[in-house]
Scaffold this motif. Sequence first.
Motif, PDB file in Angstrom:
ATOM      1  N   SER A 257       0.246   2.739  42.414  1.00  0.00           N
ATOM      2  CA  SER A 257       1.157   3.811  42.027  1.00  0.00           C
ATOM      3  C   SER A 257       2.085   3.302  40.936  1.00  0.00           C
ATOM      4  O   SER A 257       1.898   2.198  40.409  1.00  0.00           O
ATOM      5  CB  SER A 257       1.951   4.304  43.236  1.00  0.00           C
ATOM      6  OG  SER A 257       2.770   3.259  43.750  1.00  0.00           O
ATOM      7  N   LYS A 258       3.100   4.080  40.615  1.00  0.00           N
ATOM      8  CA  LYS A 258       3.954   3.743  39.472  1.00  0.00           C
ATOM      9  C   LYS A 258       4.657   2.409  39.653  1.00  0.00           C
ATOM     10  O   LYS A 258       4.782   1.623  38.717  1.00  0.00           O
ATOM     11  CB  LYS A 258       4.980   4.850  39.250  1.00  0.00           C
ATOM     12  CG  LYS A 258       5.882   4.630  38.048  1.00  0.00           C
ATOM     13  CD  LYS A 258       6.838   5.785  37.854  1.00  0.00           C
ATOM     14  CE  LYS A 258       7.744   5.549  36.644  1.00  0.00           C
ATOM     15  NZ  LYS A 258       8.696   6.655  36.442  1.00  0.00           N
ATOM     16  N   ASN A 259       5.143   2.132  40.875  1.00  0.00           N
ATOM     17  CA  ASN A 259       5.965   0.939  41.053  1.00  0.00           C
ATOM     18  C   ASN A 259       5.448   0.018  42.149  1.00  0.00           C
ATOM     19  O   ASN A 259       6.122  -0.932  42.515  1.00  0.00           O
ATOM     20  CB  ASN A 259       7.414   1.341  41.364  1.00  0.00           C
ATOM     21  CG  ASN A 259       8.371   0.172  41.287  1.00  0.00           C
ATOM     22  OD1 ASN A 259       8.273  -0.649  40.390  1.00  0.00           O
ATOM     23  ND2 ASN A 259       9.284   0.088  42.244  1.00  0.00           N
TER      24      ASN A 259
ATOM     25  N   ALA B  17       0.472 -11.426  46.431  1.00  0.00           N
ATOM     26  CA  ALA B  17       0.717 -10.509  45.300  1.00  0.00           C
ATOM     27  C   ALA B  17       1.133 -11.340  44.109  1.00  0.00           C
ATOM     28  O   ALA B  17       2.044 -12.178  44.202  1.00  0.00           O
ATOM     29  CB  ALA B  17       1.795  -9.493  45.641  1.00  0.00           C
ATOM     30  N   GLU B  18       0.458 -11.119  42.979  1.00  0.00           N
ATOM     31  CA  GLU B  18       0.806 -11.872  41.780  1.00  0.00           C
ATOM     32  C   GLU B  18       0.606 -11.034  40.534  1.00  0.00           C
ATOM     33  O   GLU B  18      -0.199 -10.100  40.508  1.00  0.00           O
ATOM     34  CB  GLU B  18      -0.015 -13.157  41.690  1.00  0.00           C
ATOM     35  CG  GLU B  18      -1.508 -12.954  41.652  1.00  0.00           C
ATOM     36  CD  GLU B  18      -2.258 -14.281  41.696  1.00  0.00           C
ATOM     37  OE1 GLU B  18      -1.753 -15.252  41.120  1.00  0.00           O
ATOM     38  OE2 GLU B  18      -3.337 -14.334  42.308  1.00  0.00           O
ATOM     39  N   ASN B  19       1.376 -11.378  39.524  1.00  0.00           N
ATOM     40  CA  ASN B  19       1.225 -10.789  38.197  1.00  0.00           C
ATOM     41  C   ASN B  19       0.595 -11.856  37.316  1.00  0.00           C
ATOM     42  O   ASN B  19       1.242 -12.859  36.992  1.00  0.00           O
ATOM     43  CB  ASN B  19       2.592 -10.362  37.648  1.00  0.00           C
ATOM     44  CG  ASN B  19       2.503  -9.684  36.297  1.00  0.00           C
ATOM     45  OD1 ASN B  19       1.491  -9.781  35.601  1.00  0.00           O
ATOM     46  ND2 ASN B  19       3.571  -8.998  35.909  1.00  0.00           N
TER      47      ASN B  19
ATOM     48  N   SER C 205       5.763  -4.526  45.592  1.00  0.00           N
ATOM     49  CA  SER C 205       6.492  -3.756  44.574  1.00  0.00           C
ATOM     50  C   SER C 205       7.317  -4.697  43.711  1.00  0.00           C
ATOM     51  O   SER C 205       7.538  -5.854  44.047  1.00  0.00           O
ATOM     52  CB  SER C 205       7.403  -2.714  45.237  1.00  0.00           C
ATOM     53  OG  SER C 205       8.347  -3.350  46.074  1.00  0.00           O
ATOM     54  N   GLY C 206       7.786  -4.156  42.571  1.00  0.00           N
ATOM     55  CA  GLY C 206       8.663  -4.916  41.676  1.00  0.00           C
ATOM     56  C   GLY C 206       7.969  -5.592  40.518  1.00  0.00           C
ATOM     57  O   GLY C 206       8.633  -6.126  39.625  1.00  0.00           O
ATOM     58  N   SER C 207       6.627  -5.574  40.517  1.00  0.00           N
ATOM     59  CA  SER C 207       5.896  -6.255  39.444  1.00  0.00           C
ATOM     60  C   SER C 207       5.684  -5.317  38.262  1.00  0.00           C
ATOM     61  O   SER C 207       5.532  -4.111  38.415  1.00  0.00           O
ATOM     62  CB  SER C 207       4.544  -6.733  39.960  1.00  0.00           C
ATOM     63  OG  SER C 207       3.787  -7.338  38.933  1.00  0.00           O
TER      64      SER C 207
ATOM     65  N   LEU D 285       7.120  -8.764  34.653  1.00  0.00           N
ATOM     66  CA  LEU D 285       7.988  -9.109  35.777  1.00  0.00           C
ATOM     67  C   LEU D 285       7.162  -9.504  36.999  1.00  0.00           C
ATOM     68  O   LEU D 285       6.115  -8.902  37.288  1.00  0.00           O
ATOM     69  CB  LEU D 285       8.886  -7.922  36.132  1.00  0.00           C
ATOM     70  CG  LEU D 285       9.790  -7.405  34.994  1.00  0.00           C
ATOM     71  CD1 LEU D 285      10.513  -6.146  35.432  1.00  0.00           C
ATOM     72  CD2 LEU D 285      10.789  -8.473  34.572  1.00  0.00           C
ATOM     73  N   LYS D 286       7.662 -10.489  37.713  1.00  0.00           N
ATOM     74  CA  LYS D 286       6.986 -10.935  38.930  1.00  0.00           C
ATOM     75  C   LYS D 286       7.255  -9.937  40.059  1.00  0.00           C
ATOM     76  O   LYS D 286       8.244  -9.193  40.036  1.00  0.00           O
ATOM     77  CB  LYS D 286       7.492 -12.315  39.328  1.00  0.00           C
ATOM     78  CG  LYS D 286       8.967 -12.334  39.715  1.00  0.00           C
ATOM     79  CD  LYS D 286       9.442 -13.730  40.031  1.00  0.00           C
ATOM     80  CE  LYS D 286      10.927 -13.731  40.409  1.00  0.00           C
ATOM     81  NZ  LYS D 286      11.423 -15.081  40.703  1.00  0.00           N
ATOM     82  N   PRO D 287       6.385  -9.901  41.084  1.00  0.00           N
ATOM     83  CA  PRO D 287       6.643  -9.022  42.223  1.00  0.00           C
ATOM     84  C   PRO D 287       7.873  -9.475  43.006  1.00  0.00           C
ATOM     85  O   PRO D 287       8.184 -10.668  43.072  1.00  0.00           O
ATOM     86  CB  PRO D 287       5.366  -9.141  43.066  1.00  0.00           C
ATOM     87  CG  PRO D 287       4.720 -10.414  42.626  1.00  0.00           C
ATOM     88  CD  PRO D 287       5.096 -10.616  41.189  1.00  0.00           C
TER      89      PRO D 287
END
Length: 346
Positions: A283-285, A308-310, A258-260, A231-233
């Motif tokens: 961290s976790k998220n 920020a990138e995945n 967050s969100g990635s 998932l993308k950030p």
Amino acid sequence: MLTTKGAHGKTGGGVLKTKDIDAVEGKSVSLPCPITEPLDNVYMVLWFRDNAGIPLYSFDVRDKESREQPRHWSAPEVFGSRAKFHFDSQPATLEIKDIKRHDQGIYRCRVDFRTSQTQSFRFNLSVIILPEQPIILDRWGRQLNGTQLGPKQEGDDIVITCRRPQPQVRWLVNGLLVDNQNEHNSGDVIENRLLWPSVQRNDLNSVFTCQALNTQLDKPKEKSFILDMHLKPLVVKILEPPSSMIADRRYEVSCESSGSRPNAIITWYKGKRQLRRTKDDISKNSTRSELSFVPTTDDDGKSITCRAENPNVNGLYLETMWKLNVVCKYYKLFLSLKYEGNGSGK
């Protein structure tokens, strides 16, 4: 574990009808033999297979001793210890354990009474062979192993095929039936091809289950996969950047995303040049990156970018920019002296 059709039973010269009973291979089944007289009036209970004249099981209460302790006999070449007649149950039943494929056939229960007419009951026992575990194939026909499906990206289509000989195969997603349309591939092979288009973020960890079934008497054989996704950030922000900075002093500024999935990688840029003096905390998220840098007066008006990138998601990233306001380290002293000078009239 019975499914029944039609009437059965015969007294005297009546017509003997057949009851259909289904049993699952390896399980137990009970063939009922309704006895309407008390035990004192029962002479013998005999079980036969097909039209054989020799019984395969007998329940003997012909004399006083056997009435107190009935004698059971089971033909060792047929059921042996797998069969037991239960007279005290309602109705009386012949229980057969560990059903074999060759147990399938027509069975007849004959009850001989001391003072009443003989009664007979007939059963058509069908043995159901449970399906094997289904095989799952991807869109290119390769077998999927393990329990993970993916990882997929948002917008990807899921195309998976469930295959098994003969029985019905169906797809469930998160326990809900979504597709029970079977197709014949070749010979006795049954397939069910599931198209689940354009998966979204909320499909993460969805459970895709193929079930193979051919009876309601036992649980289906099934194979499940859990959907994994890249998932993308969703969010990237610079946390409380200073509104102005004094040149040649060191500052630490943080950026958070967050969100990635998996966690985003954060990079810093001043213009097109990457800034590498950073420290990351994952961290976790979320991912937090702290930038340490010393601005100069030449940096005034320039921008610093937090990106920020995945790397697992093709070409998608988020970034935010911060415009620098850098003043000379003597600027505050100059303002202070100017203010004091104006106040004194000098």
